[in-house]
Structures are given as structure tokens and as C-alpha cells.
Design a protein around this motif. Structure first.
Motif, PDB file in Angstrom:
ATOM      1  N   MET A  38      21.550-113.536  69.120  1.00  8.32           N
ATOM      2  CA  MET A  38      21.367-112.286  68.386  1.00  8.32           C
ATOM      3  C   MET A  38      21.647-111.054  69.245  1.00  8.32           C
ATOM      4  N   GLU A  39      21.520-111.180  70.577  1.00  4.29           N
ATOM      5  CA  GLU A  39      21.873-110.043  71.428  1.00  4.29           C
ATOM      6  C   GLU A  39      23.361-109.721  71.268  1.00  4.29           C
ATOM      7  N   GLU A  40      24.168-110.734  70.914  1.00  6.26           N
ATOM      8  CA  GLU A  40      25.604-110.506  70.768  1.00  6.26           C
ATOM      9  C   GLU A  40      25.929-109.721  69.500  1.00  6.26           C
ATOM     10  N   ALA A  41      25.040-109.763  68.517  1.00  2.91           N
ATOM     11  CA  ALA A  41      25.247-108.955  67.313  1.00  2.91           C
ATOM     12  C   ALA A  41      25.278-107.472  67.657  1.00  2.91           C
ATOM     13  N   GLU A  42      24.628-107.095  68.766  1.00  2.31           N
ATOM     14  CA  GLU A  42      24.603-105.690  69.183  1.00  2.31           C
ATOM     15  C   GLU A  42      25.986-105.194  69.623  1.00  2.31           C
ATOM     16  N   TYR A  43      26.888-106.111  69.956  1.00  7.02           N
ATOM     17  CA  TYR A  43      28.241-105.714  70.334  1.00  7.02           C
ATOM     18  C   TYR A  43      29.098-105.398  69.104  1.00  7.02           C
ATOM     19  N   CYS A  44      28.660-105.850  67.934  1.00  5.34           N
ATOM     20  CA  CYS A  44      29.477-105.739  66.729  1.00  5.34           C
ATOM     21  C   CYS A  44      29.383-104.338  66.126  1.00  5.34           C
ATOM     22  N   ASP A  45      30.483-103.896  65.493  1.00  9.79           N
ATOM     23  CA  ASP A  45      30.453-102.639  64.734  1.00  9.79           C
ATOM     24  C   ASP A  45      29.656-102.840  63.456  1.00  9.79           C
ATOM     25  N   ARG A  46      29.889-103.976  62.806  1.00  5.30           N
ATOM     26  CA  ARG A  46      29.122-104.324  61.607  1.00  5.30           C
ATOM     27  C   ARG A  46      28.873-105.822  61.604  1.00  5.30           C
ATOM     28  N   ILE A  47      27.840-106.218  60.875  1.00  4.05           N
ATOM     29  CA  ILE A  47      27.507-107.638  60.766  1.00  4.05           C
ATOM     30  C   ILE A  47      27.181-107.985  59.323  1.00  4.05           C
ATOM     31  N   VAL A  48      27.348-109.268  59.003  1.00  6.05           N
ATOM     32  CA  VAL A  48      26.928-109.839  57.731  1.00  6.05           C
ATOM     33  C   VAL A  48      25.917-110.933  58.044  1.00  6.05           C
ATOM     34  N   ILE A  49      24.828-110.990  57.292  1.00  2.00           N
ATOM     35  CA  ILE A  49      23.886-112.106  57.392  1.00  2.00           C
ATOM     36  C   ILE A  49      23.941-112.879  56.085  1.00  2.00           C
ATOM     37  N   GLN A  50      24.208-114.192  56.184  1.00  3.85           N
ATOM     38  CA  GLN A  50      24.275-115.063  55.011  1.00  3.85           C
ATOM     39  C   GLN A  50      23.186-116.130  55.098  1.00  3.85           C
ATOM     40  N   ASP A  51      22.779-116.603  53.938  1.00  2.47           N
ATOM     41  CA  ASP A  51      21.932-117.804  53.868  1.00  2.47           C
ATOM     42  C   ASP A  51      22.109-118.413  52.486  1.00  2.47           C
ATOM     43  N   ALA A  52      22.107-119.736  52.446  1.00  2.00           N
ATOM     44  CA  ALA A  52      22.295-120.481  51.187  1.00  2.00           C
ATOM     45  C   ALA A  52      23.538-120.000  50.460  1.00  2.00           C
ATOM     46  N   GLY A  53      24.588-119.633  51.227  1.00  2.00           N
ATOM     47  CA  GLY A  53      25.860-119.230  50.646  1.00  2.00           C
ATOM     48  C   GLY A  53      25.908-117.807  50.144  1.00  2.00           C
ATOM     49  N   LYS A  54      24.788-117.078  50.219  1.00  2.00           N
ATOM     50  CA  LYS A  54      24.741-115.714  49.671  1.00  2.00           C
ATOM     51  C   LYS A  54      24.653-114.679  50.782  1.00  2.00           C
ATOM     52  N   LEU A  55      25.241-113.514  50.522  1.00  2.00           N
ATOM     53  CA  LEU A  55      25.206-112.407  51.475  1.00  2.00           C
ATOM     54  C   LEU A  55      23.872-111.674  51.331  1.00  2.00           C
ATOM     55  N   LEU A  56      23.091-111.644  52.410  1.00  2.00           N
ATOM     56  CA  LEU A  56      21.763-111.015  52.376  1.00  2.00           C
ATOM     57  C   LEU A  56      21.767-109.605  52.923  1.00  2.00           C
ATOM     58  N   ALA A  57      22.657-109.333  53.882  1.00  2.00           N
ATOM     59  CA  ALA A  57      22.682-108.008  54.512  1.00  2.00           C
ATOM     60  C   ALA A  57      24.074-107.753  55.058  1.00  2.00           C
ATOM     61  N   ILE A  58      24.491-106.473  55.023  1.00  2.00           N
ATOM     62  CA  ILE A  58      25.747-106.063  55.647  1.00  2.00           C
ATOM     63  C   ILE A  58      25.595-104.632  56.128  1.00  2.00           C
ATOM     64  N   GLY A  59      26.126-104.348  57.312  1.00  2.00           N
ATOM     65  CA  GLY A  59      26.049-103.000  57.848  1.00  2.00           C
ATOM     66  C   GLY A  59      26.109-103.007  59.352  1.00  2.00           C
ATOM     67  N   THR A  60      25.914-101.853  59.959  1.00  2.00           N
ATOM     68  CA  THR A  60      25.839-101.772  61.406  1.00  2.00           C
ATOM     69  C   THR A  60      24.570-102.476  61.871  1.00  2.00           C
ATOM     70  N   PRO A  61      24.493-102.876  63.136  1.00  2.00           N
ATOM     71  CA  PRO A  61      23.233-103.483  63.612  1.00  2.00           C
ATOM     72  C   PRO A  61      22.021-102.597  63.340  1.00  2.00           C
ATOM     73  N   GLN A  62      22.187-101.285  63.504  1.00  2.00           N
ATOM     74  CA  GLN A  62      21.072-100.372  63.256  1.00  2.00           C
ATOM     75  C   GLN A  62      20.660-100.401  61.786  1.00  2.00           C
ATOM     76  N   GLU A  63      21.638-100.407  60.875  1.00  2.00           N
ATOM     77  CA  GLU A  63      21.328-100.444  59.448  1.00  2.00           C
ATOM     78  C   GLU A  63      20.619-101.743  59.066  1.00  2.00           C
ATOM     79  N   VAL A  64      21.019-102.837  59.676  1.00  2.00           N
ATOM     80  CA  VAL A  64      20.387-104.125  59.379  1.00  2.00           C
ATOM     81  C   VAL A  64      18.966-104.166  59.933  1.00  2.00           C
ATOM     82  N   ARG A  65      18.766-103.606  61.129  1.00  2.00           N
ATOM     83  CA  ARG A  65      17.395-103.548  61.674  1.00  2.00           C
ATOM     84  C   ARG A  65      16.486-102.712  60.774  1.00  2.00           C
ATOM     85  N   VAL A  66      17.015-101.628  60.215  1.00  2.00           N
ATOM     86  CA  VAL A  66      16.236-100.786  59.301  1.00  2.00           C
ATOM     87  C   VAL A  66      15.906-101.561  58.030  1.00  2.00           C
ATOM     88  N   GLN A  67      16.894-102.304  57.502  1.00  2.00           N
ATOM     89  CA  GLN A  67      16.657-103.118  56.305  1.00  2.00           C
ATOM     90  C   GLN A  67      15.536-104.121  56.532  1.00  2.00           C
TER      91      GLN A  67
END
Length: 586
Positions: free
Chosen positions: A534-563
Motif C-alpha cells: 500500500m505504500e506504493e499506492a502513494e506513488y500513483c497519480d490515481r488509484i482504483v480499489i476493486q472487490d468482488a469485481g466492482k469498483l469501490l473507489a477511484i481518485g488520488t491517494p488523498q481523495e481515497v484516504r478521505v473517502q
């Protein structure tokens, strides 16, 4: 036998291996002495090729030391390896599950192999199913389990008998943060409730921080040992957090710091900021100039900080090319196109396997030069999404365009414009470094002088000069990763796909890897990466988090931490978002 004997006691251990096809001897262990108290949880940490696995295999009686003595549970392993094996359990990196057998059948098989009496099994199985949360899956074939569940089943099979010492060789490699946390809860429970002695090798320094004793290995030698706080003390009063301006990605400041080895020991993105270790003898003016007015605050040292100080000092002492990792010559990939141009477009993407929906109605886009992370638990659908983006797997429905090519109709056309580095070393292990480059260069359509020029360039960029004739399969893990990257970039692709490329690698190798990725991004290469760090997600401009085939979150690491309720770091954010989604589904 002495009941109070240490779990493991080694003195002056040496072990070498002859390289296949030559008389060259590689020293895996050199004069290693250590003692592990009974009833404790201890960690072996160190870079690739440090000797961790060799030491565990010696302790398991699978190898014999060339010199030195090794006692396990008071038994001389060399004199009576079977007596040791009767009292310990060992889980190697690639544990041998039988994928066609069910969970229950695997447990029964290992119970038979270990001679566990029938009257003992019922209670033992119930305990293991409760600990691993596999009780609902006893009829499922092991091959149908997610990566995290396979690791938990491997641990359960290792524990079908009640050992006095448990040896775990990187049990959480390739496992998502949620499953990793669950595995560690099981191990901790075994130590606390059953006073089991556990020795674990790990690439995760936050895991080692939970252990009573830490043994730091480097090139077959033990360079430090002690409680985590003793290792942390190597970085005491040297650790700080810098906050870059909002317009500057944390990875950009991190790269700048890593490129100043006279002032900086280490730097890594953390929560949108940059955590760094300064050199004790750094020039104050030179140090201040690196931050250009960015606020800097001191923070307590972590185990990883102490570890990095030790390794950097070792590098300097041995006059190794420590600066080469910080200053890679890699920004030579010429990428045409407009900045911020959409190069990957995904709309309502679906992939089904029979009645099972692996990816359900996923939509996002990726822009040129972006580092875009695909995150999710094992079995979440991210690898399926990744393989569709690469053109390796057709979509069931939806729109998918990569580098201007519709992948539902022209996958082969797009492949010439993308590079791919797989999770497992996928090159030809019996070919040399140069032979692999020649083969894959030809597959990408490179010929003659053009191929020779590109080969020379990537050999230099990835510090592989001098290794040209080395057999690829015998290279240390870090060199294999460099060769895989060199091969993927031979044809100068505009989009680079990386599938868990740092799985199982140590912090040194991860720093080197990400410094190169940052340089590629700055040159306009678009990078799509899956990772469980997960420390490597901090290098990304944006990330997607999926589970059970569905998109749960998308945005910058900061936006996802806020979510995730303003989580302090990406690991807590990831666990929070996935757990909340699963509870809602339940």
C-alpha cells in the motif's frame, strides 16, 4: 532433551552452492551465529540473496551446513535431521497445495503424511478452520481459492500437527493487506496461546516490527540483531517528514532527495508527504536547498528506517554502487503525444467466466504520463481487469480502448505499443541475459543495429553490464526484476503494464524500482500497476480499489484516504473501504 533449550542456536554457519554448469561457488551464508529463544516470534529480514531462505532450510533439516553447528530444539540438525522434522513445521515460499483437491482433502492429506491420529484431527481441524476462517470453504477445490485464502490453507496444512517450532518463509508475499493482517493475527495467536516458537522471513518491515527479535542479513552475513527498538535506534533523530507544495507530487520530491546521496539516506512517499532520513554529516545548507522552503518536521524512527541506515552503511563500506540505484539513466524512452491525452478508456467493462462475473460494469480513463494503480484483495477482479487492458484477455462486454486501439477488435495491434512485466519472472530461465533480450527484441520487431543499440541502452540503464552472459534463472531476485523491466522497455512502449512487480522484494530494491518508474512517467510513459504494497499506492497519480469485481473507489491517494474517513495511510484506507463494502454486501 533440555526443555529450556533455545528454539534455534547456530554458531559459525557457512553454506555455499556451486553454480550449475561451472565451478563457481556462491556463498549463501558466511559465519552466521544467532540464537532464538523458545516461545518467541522472530524475524529474518534483508535484501534479495541475503541468505534468509538458506538459513530456514538449514533449520528444517533440508540442507546441511558446510561448516558450523546448528541446534534446533536442542537437537543437532546435521546429526539427526529427522528428529528435528518430527517436531517442527516448515512453510516454504511456494507451499505445495494440491489444487484439484478440496480444502478438506488437502488437510487430510497433510495429516496422513504427518501421521496425525484420527482421534486428534477433529479438534485440530476445528481450531484451524476457526483461526483461518476457512470453515465455509472445506468443499472448495484449493485451485479455486484466492491468493490470500491459499496462503491461509497452506498455513493450516503446515499446522495439522502441533509443532514446537514453526518456520515461515515469506508467508505474505503476493497477499493483499486484509489477508496479510488476518495471517498475522493467526501467527500472533499461536505464539500467545500455544507458546509456539516462530521464525519468519519477511520483506515487510512493518511485520518484523511486531517480532520480539529481528535478525538483519546481507549477502549471507548477519549485520545486526536485537529487539525492534534496537534496530530503530540506528535512525534515531535522523527521520523527518517534508510536505511538498500541492502542485508537486510526493514522488517528485522523493526522487529529488534520493538523487542527493551525500545528504539523504532514504526517502519514501507517505500520506501525500515524503518521509526521509538525513545523513548525520549532511551539510545544512545543501540539505535546506533540497526542500526549497517546504515545511520539514521530525518524526520518530521506524524499524524500516533503522534497516535502511544499516544497509546504506553496508553499501558504502563495501564500495558498492549505492548511487546507481538513486540515479538511473532511464528517461530515454521517446513518447509522442499530448500531455494529459486520454490513452486508456474503459466504459462499462464486464468479464464473465461462465456464470461467474469477475469484473462488473467498470469505468475509468488513464491519461498520458499518469501512474495509475489497480488495487484490491486477492480475487477482487483486478488481475482480470489488468489482463483485459493488456489485450491478453477479451472482454465479455463494454468499451475498452488502449493507445487509440479498440481492444475488443484489434488486440494484436495495440500490443506493439505496450510493455508488460508479469508478477512472476516470465523470461526464459535457461537463457542468458543477452539471449533473453535478443529473443524478446525480435518478438517486438527489433532487428539489426536498432536491436543492438536498444540492448546496449537497457543493459546500461538497468545496471546489467557485466551480467550479459549470466543465466537468467540463476540471477538474484533484484537482477531478475531489472531484466524483466529491461525486456519490457526494449521496444520503447508508450504504456507500461506492471503486475505486482515488487512482490517479495526488499525495501532497497523497491526504492530503485520506483525511482526508475518516476523517471519513466516524467518522460511521458503511462504506467498501469497492480500492487499489494500500500505504500506504493502513494506513488500513483490515481488509484482504483476493486472487490468482488466492482469498483469501490477511484481518485488520488488523498481523495481515497478521505473517502475512508481520513485514514492516516493507504493501508488503513484500503482495509476500511474493502471491509465496509463487504459488510454492506453481507
Amino acid at each position: 532433551m533440555n526443555a529450556a533449550a533455545p528454539a534455534l542456536a547456530g554458531q559459525g554457519l557457512h553454506k555455499g552452492f556451486e553454480v550449475k554448469g561451472s565451478k563457481l561457488l556462491v556463498q549463501a551464508l558466511g559465519d552466521v551465529s544467532l540464537q532464538v529463544p523458545a516461545g518467541t516470534l522472530c524475524a529474518l529480514v534483508g535484501p534479495d540473496g541475503a541468505g534468509k531462505t538458506t538459513l530456514l532450510r538449514l533449520a528444517a533439516g533440508l540442507l546441511r551446513a558446510d561448516r558450523g553447528t546448528l541446534h534446533v530444539l536442542g537437537i543437532d540438525v546435521a546429526a539427526d535431521p529427522q528428529a528435528v522434522q518430527d517436531r517442527i513445521s516448515y512453510m516454504p515460499q511456494r507451499f505445495g497445495l494440491y489444487e484439484d483437491l478440496s480444502v478438506q482433502e488437502n488437510l487430510d492429506l497433510y495429516a496422513d503424511l504427518h501421521g496425525v491420529p484420527k482421534n486428534v484431527r477433529r479438534e485440530r481441524y476445528a481450531r484451524l478452520m476457526e483461526m483461518t476462517d476457512l470453515g465455509h470453504f472445506t468443499a472448495r477445490p484449493a485451485g479455486k481459492l484466492s491468493g490470500g485464502m491459499k496462503q491461509k490453507l497452506g498455513l493450516a496444512c503446515t499446522l495439522v500437527r502441533s509443532p514446537e517450532l514453526l518456520l515461515l518463509d515469506e508467508p505474505t508475499v503476493g497477499v493483499d493487506p486484509l489477508s496479510r493482517r488476518e495471517l498475522w493475527e493467526i501467527v500472533r495467536q499461536l505464539v500467545d496461546d500455544e507458546r509456539l516458537s516462530v521464525i519468519v522471513s519477511t520483506a515487510y518491515l512493518d511485520e518484523a516490527e511486531r517480532c520480539a527479535q529481528v535478525f538483519v542479513m546481507h549477502e549471507g552475513r548477519l549485520i545486526a540483531q536485537g529487539a525492534p527498538e534496537q534496530i530503530r535506534d540506528n535512525a534515531r533523530d535522523l527521520c523527518f517528514i517534508a510536505r511538498p507544495p500541492e502542485s508537486v507530487p510526493a514522488r517528485t520530491l522523493q526522487a529529488k532527495l534520493l538523487d542527493a546521496p551525500a545528504s539523504i539516506v532514504d526517502a519514501v512517499p507517505q500520506g501525500g508527504e515524503v518521509r526521509f532520513i538525513r545523513r548525520p554529516d549532511a551539510d545544512e545548507q545543501a540539505l535546506a536547498a533540497l526542500f526549497d522552503g517546504a515545511p520539514v518536521e521530525p518524526v520518530p524512527a521506524r524499524l524500516e528506517d533503522g534497516f535502511m541506515v544499516l544497509l546504506r552503511a553496508k553499501q558504502k563500506k563495501e564500495k558498492e554502487k549505492g548511487a546507481a540505484a538513486a540515479q538511473p539513466q532511464i528517461a530515454t524512452v521517446a513518447v509522442a503525444g499530448e500531455p494529459d491525452e486520454v490513452v486508456i478508456e474503459v466504459k462499462e467493462l464486464v468479464r464473465k467466466f461462465g456464470d461467474f462475473t469477475a469484473v462488473a460494469s467498470t469505468s475509468f480513463d488513464v491519461r498520458r504520463g499518469e501512474i495509475f494503480g489497480l488495487l484490491g484483495p486477492n480475487g477482487a477482479g483486478k488481475t482480470t481487469t489488468f489482463r483485459m487492458l493488456c489485450g491478453l484477455l477479451p472482454a465479455t462486454s463494454g468499451f475498452l480502448q488502449v493507445a487509440g486501439v479498440n481492444l475488443r477488435h484489434a488486440r494484436a495491434q495495440a500490443r506493439s505499443r505496450i510493455g508488460y512485466v508479469s508478477q512472476k519472472f516470465a523470461l526464459y530461465g535457461n537463457l542468458t541475459v543477452v539471449e533473453n533480450l535478443e529473443f524478446f527484441g525480435g518478438a517486438y520487431g527489433l532487428r539489426g543495429q536498432r536491436l543492438r543499440d536498444r540492448m546496449q541502452t537497457v543493459l546500461q540503464q538497468f545496471d546489467l553490464l557485466g551480467q550479459e552472459k549470466a543465466t537468467s534463472g540463476l540471477l538474484p531476485g533484484g537482477f531478475k526484476q531489472r531484466l524483466a523491466m529491461a525486456t519490457g522497455l526494449l521496444h520503447e512502449p508508450e504504456i507500461l503494464f506492471l503486475d505486482e512487480p515488487t512482490s517479495g522484494t526488499d525495501p532497497l530494491a523497491r526504492r530503485e524500482f520506483w525511482r526508475r518508474i518516476t523517471a519513466l512517467s516524467e518522460a511521458g510513459v503511462t504506467v498501469i500497476i497492480t500492487t499489494h504494497f500500500m505504500e506504493e499506492a502513494e506513488y500513483c497519480d490515481r488509484i482504483v480499489i476493486q472487490d468482488a469485481g466492482k469498483l469501490l473507489a477511484i481518485g488520488t491517494p488523498q481523495e481515497v484516504r478521505v473517502q475512508a474517513g481520513s485514514a492516516p495511510d493507504m493501508e488503513e484506507a484500503f482495509i476500511g473501504i474493502v471491509t465496509q463494502s463487504r459488510e454492506a454486501r453481507a
